[in-house]
Design a protein around this motif. Sequence first.
Motif, PDB file in Angstrom:
ATOM      1  N   LEU A 271       2.675   0.498  43.035  1.00 11.89           N
ATOM      2  CA  LEU A 271       1.230   0.664  42.838  1.00 11.89           C
ATOM      3  C   LEU A 271       0.888   1.978  42.152  1.00 11.89           C
ATOM      4  O   LEU A 271      -0.071   2.046  41.380  1.00 11.89           O
ATOM      5  N   ALA A 272       1.656   3.022  42.438  1.00 15.62           N
ATOM      6  CA  ALA A 272       1.389   4.330  41.845  1.00 15.62           C
ATOM      7  C   ALA A 272       1.858   4.401  40.386  1.00 15.62           C
ATOM      8  O   ALA A 272       1.548   5.353  39.681  1.00 15.62           O
TER       9      ALA A 272
ATOM     10  N   GLU B 259       4.978  -3.469  58.245  1.00 16.52           N
ATOM     11  CA  GLU B 259       3.561  -3.135  58.137  1.00 16.52           C
ATOM     12  C   GLU B 259       2.662  -4.373  58.194  1.00 16.52           C
ATOM     13  O   GLU B 259       1.607  -4.335  58.798  1.00 16.52           O
TER      14      GLU B 259
ATOM     15  N   ALA C  31      -6.155  -0.948  46.598  1.00 19.52           N
ATOM     16  CA  ALA C  31      -5.533  -0.539  45.338  1.00 19.52           C
ATOM     17  C   ALA C  31      -5.268  -1.735  44.429  1.00 19.52           C
ATOM     18  O   ALA C  31      -5.504  -1.666  43.212  1.00 19.52           O
TER      19      ALA C  31
ATOM     20  N   ALA D  53      -3.291  -0.967  50.389  1.00 16.41           N
ATOM     21  CA  ALA D  53      -2.699  -1.777  49.326  1.00 16.41           C
ATOM     22  C   ALA D  53      -3.690  -2.807  48.808  1.00 16.41           C
ATOM     23  O   ALA D  53      -3.785  -3.033  47.594  1.00 16.41           O
TER      24      ALA D  53
ATOM     25  N   ALA E 258       7.439  -0.311  52.459  1.00 15.67           N
ATOM     26  CA  ALA E 258       6.166   0.333  52.150  1.00 15.67           C
ATOM     27  C   ALA E 258       6.351   1.349  51.027  1.00 15.67           C
ATOM     28  O   ALA E 258       5.516   1.445  50.117  1.00 15.67           O
ATOM     29  N   GLU E 259       7.439   2.088  51.044  1.00 16.48           N
ATOM     30  CA  GLU E 259       7.703   3.089  50.013  1.00 16.48           C
ATOM     31  C   GLU E 259       7.831   2.440  48.632  1.00 16.48           C
ATOM     32  O   GLU E 259       7.244   2.922  47.660  1.00 16.48           O
TER      33      GLU E 259
ATOM     34  N   GLN F  16       4.397   1.191  47.484  1.00 13.83           N
ATOM     35  CA  GLN F  16       3.548   2.310  47.091  1.00 13.83           C
ATOM     36  C   GLN F  16       3.989   2.882  45.742  1.00 13.83           C
ATOM     37  O   GLN F  16       3.149   3.242  44.906  1.00 13.83           O
ATOM     38  N   ASP F  17       5.294   2.934  45.498  1.00 16.90           N
ATOM     39  CA  ASP F  17       5.802   3.411  44.205  1.00 16.90           C
ATOM     40  C   ASP F  17       5.380   2.488  43.069  1.00 16.90           C
ATOM     41  O   ASP F  17       5.033   2.955  41.975  1.00 16.90           O
TER      42      ASP F  17
ATOM     43  N   ILE G  55      -1.595   0.903  55.761  1.00 18.42           N
ATOM     44  CA  ILE G  55      -0.879   0.725  54.493  1.00 18.42           C
ATOM     45  C   ILE G  55      -1.286  -0.582  53.837  1.00 18.42           C
ATOM     46  O   ILE G  55      -1.527  -0.630  52.630  1.00 18.42           O
TER      47      ILE G  55
END
Length: 98
Positions: A66-67, A32, A11, A8, A59-60, A63-64, A4
């Motif tokens: 970054l997305a 992480e 990204a 990251a 992490a969630e 990731q949200d 992860i």
Amino acid sequence: MSEIVDAAVTALNRRLDGAGIDGAVRFVIEDEGALLIGSDGAVPDASDDDADCTLTASAETFQDILAGDLDATSAFMSGRLKVEGNMGLAMKLGTLLS
């Protein structure tokens, strides 16, 4: 480092497009690891060196962000993202990521 954190870093460097930032921001991804964002972009970080700003999230949540599914400011206001240190630098990073 975890997959992860590695994903990251990749990204973030793509999103920053070589821009980097003036200062050092550590992003701690709970359970992480961490990464450091500075003038040379993002790199995995296993040090305890001081950063100008530290952002902490799951992490969630990370990731949200970054997305593009979650705005960093909204994450902060809802308590999903914690910020310690230079708030101006955190806001600048948030602008670069959106």
